[in-house]
Scaffold this motif. Structure first.
Motif, PDB file in Angstrom:
ATOM      1  N   SER A   1       3.707  -1.047  -1.256  1.00 41.28           N
ATOM      2  CA  SER A   1       3.930  -2.286  -1.996  1.00 41.28           C
ATOM      3  C   SER A   1       3.078  -2.287  -3.265  1.00 41.28           C
ATOM      4  O   SER A   1       1.919  -1.881  -3.256  1.00 41.28           O
ATOM      5  CB  SER A   1       3.560  -3.494  -1.146  1.00 41.28           C
ATOM      6  OG  SER A   1       3.600  -4.686  -1.917  1.00 41.28           O
TER       7      SER A   1
ATOM      8  N   ASN B   1       2.437  -5.124  -4.784  1.00 40.57           N
ATOM      9  CA  ASN B   1       1.865  -6.462  -4.832  1.00 40.57           C
ATOM     10  C   ASN B   1       0.342  -6.362  -4.738  1.00 40.57           C
ATOM     11  O   ASN B   1      -0.194  -5.794  -3.776  1.00 40.57           O
ATOM     12  CB  ASN B   1       2.414  -7.295  -3.664  1.00 40.57           C
ATOM     13  CG  ASN B   1       2.044  -8.764  -3.767  1.00 40.57           C
ATOM     14  OD1 ASN B   1       1.001  -9.129  -4.296  1.00 40.57           O
ATOM     15  ND2 ASN B   1       2.909  -9.608  -3.252  1.00 40.57           N
TER      16      ASN B   1
ATOM     17  N   GLU C   1      -1.695  -8.408  -3.833  1.00 42.58           N
ATOM     18  CA  GLU C   1      -2.213  -9.159  -2.692  1.00 42.58           C
ATOM     19  C   GLU C   1      -1.844  -8.504  -1.360  1.00 42.58           C
ATOM     20  O   GLU C   1      -2.172  -9.032  -0.302  1.00 42.58           O
ATOM     21  CB  GLU C   1      -1.691 -10.596  -2.736  1.00 42.58           C
ATOM     22  CG  GLU C   1      -2.184 -11.363  -3.965  1.00 42.58           C
ATOM     23  CD  GLU C   1      -1.769 -12.820  -3.955  1.00 42.58           C
ATOM     24  OE1 GLU C   1      -2.644 -13.673  -4.143  1.00 42.58           O
ATOM     25  OE2 GLU C   1      -0.563 -13.101  -3.760  1.00 42.58           O
ATOM     26  N   ALA C   2      -1.179  -7.372  -1.404  1.00 44.92           N
ATOM     27  CA  ALA C   2      -0.798  -6.662  -0.175  1.00 44.92           C
ATOM     28  C   ALA C   2      -1.987  -5.857   0.355  1.00 44.92           C
ATOM     29  O   ALA C   2      -2.889  -5.473  -0.395  1.00 44.92           O
ATOM     30  CB  ALA C   2       0.376  -5.738  -0.459  1.00 44.92           C
ATOM     31  N   TYR C   3      -1.967  -5.592   1.651  1.00 44.21           N
ATOM     32  CA  TYR C   3      -3.019  -4.771   2.259  1.00 44.21           C
ATOM     33  C   TYR C   3      -2.498  -4.132   3.534  1.00 44.21           C
ATOM     34  O   TYR C   3      -1.482  -4.545   4.105  1.00 44.21           O
ATOM     35  CB  TYR C   3      -4.262  -5.614   2.569  1.00 44.21           C
ATOM     36  CG  TYR C   3      -4.054  -6.639   3.672  1.00 44.21           C
ATOM     37  CD1 TYR C   3      -4.298  -6.315   5.016  1.00 44.21           C
ATOM     38  CD2 TYR C   3      -3.583  -7.916   3.391  1.00 44.21           C
ATOM     39  CE1 TYR C   3      -4.092  -7.236   6.032  1.00 44.21           C
ATOM     40  CE2 TYR C   3      -3.367  -8.850   4.395  1.00 44.21           C
ATOM     41  CZ  TYR C   3      -3.617  -8.500   5.718  1.00 44.21           C
ATOM     42  OH  TYR C   3      -3.398  -9.410   6.721  1.00 44.21           O
TER      43      TYR C   3
ATOM     44  N   ALA D   1      -5.973  -1.531   0.038  1.00 42.99           N
ATOM     45  CA  ALA D   1      -5.183  -2.414  -0.810  1.00 42.99           C
ATOM     46  C   ALA D   1      -5.111  -1.807  -2.199  1.00 42.99           C
ATOM     47  O   ALA D   1      -5.966  -0.998  -2.580  1.00 42.99           O
ATOM     48  CB  ALA D   1      -5.804  -3.812  -0.870  1.00 42.99           C
TER      49      ALA D   1
ATOM     50  N   GLY E   1      -5.809  -8.152  -2.346  1.00 45.38           N
ATOM     51  CA  GLY E   1      -5.316  -7.636  -1.068  1.00 45.38           C
ATOM     52  C   GLY E   1      -6.447  -7.208  -0.160  1.00 45.38           C
ATOM     53  O   GLY E   1      -6.419  -7.453   1.048  1.00 45.38           O
TER      54      GLY E   1
ATOM     55  N   ASP F   1       0.767  -6.055   5.381  1.00 46.11           N
ATOM     56  CA  ASP F   1       0.911  -7.470   5.065  1.00 46.11           C
ATOM     57  C   ASP F   1       0.979  -7.709   3.561  1.00 46.11           C
ATOM     58  O   ASP F   1       0.361  -6.982   2.778  1.00 46.11           O
ATOM     59  CB  ASP F   1      -0.294  -8.232   5.647  1.00 46.11           C
ATOM     60  CG  ASP F   1      -0.039  -9.711   5.810  1.00 46.11           C
ATOM     61  OD1 ASP F   1       1.116 -10.146   5.655  1.00 46.11           O
ATOM     62  OD2 ASP F   1      -1.009 -10.435   6.119  1.00 46.11           O
ATOM     63  N   GLU F   2       1.734  -8.730   3.187  1.00 41.06           N
ATOM     64  CA  GLU F   2       1.742  -9.237   1.822  1.00 41.06           C
ATOM     65  C   GLU F   2       2.367 -10.625   1.850  1.00 41.06           C
ATOM     66  O   GLU F   2       3.105 -10.976   2.779  1.00 41.06           O
ATOM     67  CB  GLU F   2       2.507  -8.318   0.878  1.00 41.06           C
ATOM     68  CG  GLU F   2       3.984  -8.167   1.159  1.00 41.06           C
ATOM     69  CD  GLU F   2       4.636  -7.242   0.135  1.00 41.06           C
ATOM     70  OE1 GLU F   2       4.862  -7.694  -1.004  1.00 41.06           O
ATOM     71  OE2 GLU F   2       4.897  -6.072   0.476  1.00 41.06           O
TER      72      GLU F   2
ATOM     73  N   TRP G   1       2.637 -18.024   3.027  1.00 43.89           N
ATOM     74  CA  TRP G   1       2.405 -16.583   3.178  1.00 43.89           C
ATOM     75  C   TRP G   1       3.514 -15.862   3.939  1.00 43.89           C
ATOM     76  O   TRP G   1       3.929 -14.766   3.586  1.00 43.89           O
ATOM     77  CB  TRP G   1       1.072 -16.356   3.896  1.00 43.89           C
ATOM     78  CG  TRP G   1       0.684 -14.912   4.006  1.00 43.89           C
ATOM     79  CD1 TRP G   1       1.079 -14.009   4.960  1.00 43.89           C
ATOM     80  CD2 TRP G   1      -0.161 -14.184   3.108  1.00 43.89           C
ATOM     81  NE1 TRP G   1       0.523 -12.773   4.718  1.00 43.89           N
ATOM     82  CE2 TRP G   1      -0.240 -12.849   3.590  1.00 43.89           C
ATOM     83  CE3 TRP G   1      -0.865 -14.520   1.954  1.00 43.89           C
ATOM     84  CZ2 TRP G   1      -1.000 -11.865   2.945  1.00 43.89           C
ATOM     85  CZ3 TRP G   1      -1.625 -13.536   1.314  1.00 43.89           C
ATOM     86  CH2 TRP G   1      -1.679 -12.235   1.811  1.00 43.89           C
TER      87      TRP G   1
END
Length: 619
Positions: A100, A102, A104-106, A119, A124, A153-154, A507
């Motif tokens: 990803s 993004n 903020e994804a991790y 991340a 993230g 996750d994101e 989220w």
């Protein structure tokens, strides 16, 4: 030698594999994570933390996040150190490539070797750390084991916001920082700071010192619920001056505090309505001669600033001082609830309408907003306002915060404007949490009814929009207006646990949401709130609902439950208010029908806190 080396390598690899029992998958709900991650694999194996924990971190973001983990491990009674060397580290933090893009994804993994979070950017990594903290216990324990997980996750939305109104009641810097911590713990990334209104101006403007000398204070505050007051004699005041403001240095400190938690602070400077506090200090900005005083009533005032050149100069000067304090992209100008009575009476406004060929006085606000927007754009900022700004016409670059339902947001998205969905019906956390209006068992509040389940049910992506139009929905925001919320304790009561429902709305993709599953996970959050001494609203017992009563012959059976772990349920059968000494619920109640029994029940937490009563009458 080659065979021997290969054999040793295989044996070494086998020793690192979890056993069959350890790799058995377990339900993700067992982890109690809120908000629910996008993809979770949980296993029944666990990693036991050593007495001394090593956190691997190199870059600035890695070291920033490592600091939060180190502090949390200290709370748990563990010694933690930070090192750039990932070898032998208990927790590995890494900014690196992910599938990803993004920021903020991790990805979070816990296995035999410890925990690792990867991340592509700092946000993230921070959210991965928040998830790891939720896998850890809330308080110190002799042995701490972390469940094996594989989490990818994101977030579903870019804008995951919460607004705190400090104009109606002022809150000190220490509590504002605590509020930001609440948001950070649940991956909410936008703090909307409502800094000005009729009842108070809260930001230091050096060019206009009377804003903090006069506008920041009101003489007294109304006592009781204004909406219930029908006659002049109903209006009573406490006689206590109220006010305060944040210096520019304090604001810089709060913004820096939020930045470390990857939270953007969006300031709101109300205009042209909700401006009586401005007029108290600078009455020359009004259409109608003063004097004015900072407003002591709640609600809407007909007195608003006049759209004169002096007013534009005032707001441009104010914004010129506000903008450098907030490095984020957006500045909120309010724009809501601006009655035009004074403008209709004003010769100045009539002259503007003639010059600008405006036929409807409501459109003058659009002209006003466009001038302010040009100033903001020249400063590199984007204008955001409540959905009323649509009524005067907006530019394609304006962003709409839709609070009067979804209509304004839908209209704006169809025009290609950015939208933040914030409907009062689902996301105004100053609304009550009891179906009885102004219930005597609840603290004073503005009214309305917004239970936890209704917050959770909200989907920001309206079915009235096409998938192509959905891309204009930046996200979702809940708001906490404070007319009836004067203390930090009451803020917490109104915020928790509903903020956790908001977090999941913002989220977790709507298709993955499940309220029953959420409640199970939510229950595991209450010990965390207790550990932080947060005065949340204790959920009342479930089951006292006419639809849940099972009638058979002359008996009615009631089954009561609580989502609070290890809580007691206490009840009465005579309509009296139960307390911690009332009868203890231990099994379903079989009660006679046709006697109009009034049953009340409360939750008693392990810490001794009581819920408000749930009640039902069995006819």
């Amino acid at each position: 030698m080659r065979k021997k080396a290969y054999l040793l390598l295989v044996l070494s690899w086998i020793s690192l594999l979890p056993t069959r029992a350890q790799t058995q998958e377990i339900p993700a709900s067992n982890l109690g994570l809120v908000p629910l991650p996008l993809e979770v694999k949980a296993y029944d194996g666990k990693f036991t933390l050593p007495a001394k924990i090593v956190i691997a971190a190199k870059t600035a973001d890695e070291q920033n996040v490592a600091g939060f983990l180190k502090d949390y491990f200290t709370v748990l009674g563990k010694v933690a150190t930070v090192t750039p060397d990932a070898n032998q580290a208990t927790v590995k933090l890494k900014i690196g490539a992910l599938t990803s893009k993004n920021p903020e994804a991790y990805q979070l993994t816990v296995d035999q070797s410890g925990a690792s979070i990867t991340a592509s950017a700092g946000p993230g990594l921070f959210y991965g750390a928040q998830t790891l903290m939720q896998l850890l216990p809330p308080t110190a324990q002799e042995t701490i084991a972390v469940p094996y997980v594989r989490i990818t996750d994101e977030p579903a939305f870019k804008w995951r916001g919460n607004m705190l109104d400090v104009a109606r009641h002022f809150f000190p810097v220490a509590f504002v920082k605590k509020y930001i911590d609440y948001l950070a713990a649940y991956k909410i990334n936008t703090f909307h700071w409502h800094l000005t209104d009729d009842q108070g101006w809260r930001v230091e403007i050096k060019k206009y010192p009377k804003l903090t000398q006069i506008s920041a204070f009101r003489n007294e505050s109304l006592v009781g619920a204004q909406q219930l007051m029908k006659k002049p004699e109903d209006y009573k005041y406490d006689g206590i001056p109220h006010g305060g403001f944040y210096t520019q240095e304090e604001i810089k400190d709060v913004v820096a505090y939020a930045q470390k938690r990857y939270i953007t602070v969006v300031p709101e400077i109300e205009m042209p309505g909700h401006s009586v506090a401005i007029l108290a200090a600078y009455p020359e900005l009004a259409c109608k001669p003063g004097p004015y005083q900072t407003r002591t009533l709640w609600g809407i005032s007909d007195d608003i600033v006049c759209p004169s050149e002096e007013t534009f100069q005032f707001f441009e000067n104010v914004l010129a001082e506000v903008i450098p304090l907030f490095p984020g992209k957006y500045v909120h100008i309010g724009g809501d609830e601006a009655p035009k009575d004074r403008w209709r009476e004003s010769n100045l406004v009539k002259g503007i309408m003639k010059k600008e060929k405006i036929k409807d006085v409501e459109k003058v606000q659009g002209w006003f907003n466009n001038r302010i927007e040009k100033f903001l754009l020249a400063k590199g900022k984007k204008l955001i306002g409540w959905d009323e700004i649509l009524e005067g016409g907006i530019s394609p670059k304006s962003t709409i915060m839709s609070w009067r339902g979804e209509k304004g947001g839908i209209e704006a998205a169809r025009h290609g404007n950015e939208v933040v969905m914030s409907p009062a019906s689902h996301l105004y956390l100053d609304y009550g949490q009891n179906p009885v209006p102004h219930s005597p068992v609840e603290p004073l509040m503005i009214g309305g009814y917004l239970p936890l389940e209704k917050v959770y049910s909200y989907n920001p992506l309206s079915s009235e929009l096409t998938p192509a139009q959905h891309k204009y929905i930046l996200g979702v925001q809940a708001n906490l207006w404070t007319e009836y919320i004067p203390t930090p304790e009451k803020v917490e009561y109104m915020l928790f646990p509903r903020i956790m429902a908001l977090a999941e709305v913002a989220w977790t993709p709507s298709a993955k949401k499940n309220y029953a599953d959420f409640q199970q996970r939510l229950g595991q959050q209450f010990p965390r709130l207790d550990a932080k001494n947060i005065k949340y609203r204790v959920p009342e017992p479930a089951g006292l609902d006419s639809t849940k009563i099972v009638k058979q012959g002359d008996k009615a059976t009631l089954t009561l439950t609580s989502i609070v772990p290890d809580a007691q349920i206490r009840y009465t059968l005579d309509g009296t208010m139960p307390n911690e000494t009332a009868d203890l619920y231990t099994k379903p109640l079989a009660l006679p029908v046709n006697r109009n029994l009034k049953i009340r029940a409360i939750t008693v937490t392990p810490k001794g806190r009581l819920s408000v009563p749930a009640e039902v009458v069995i006819p």
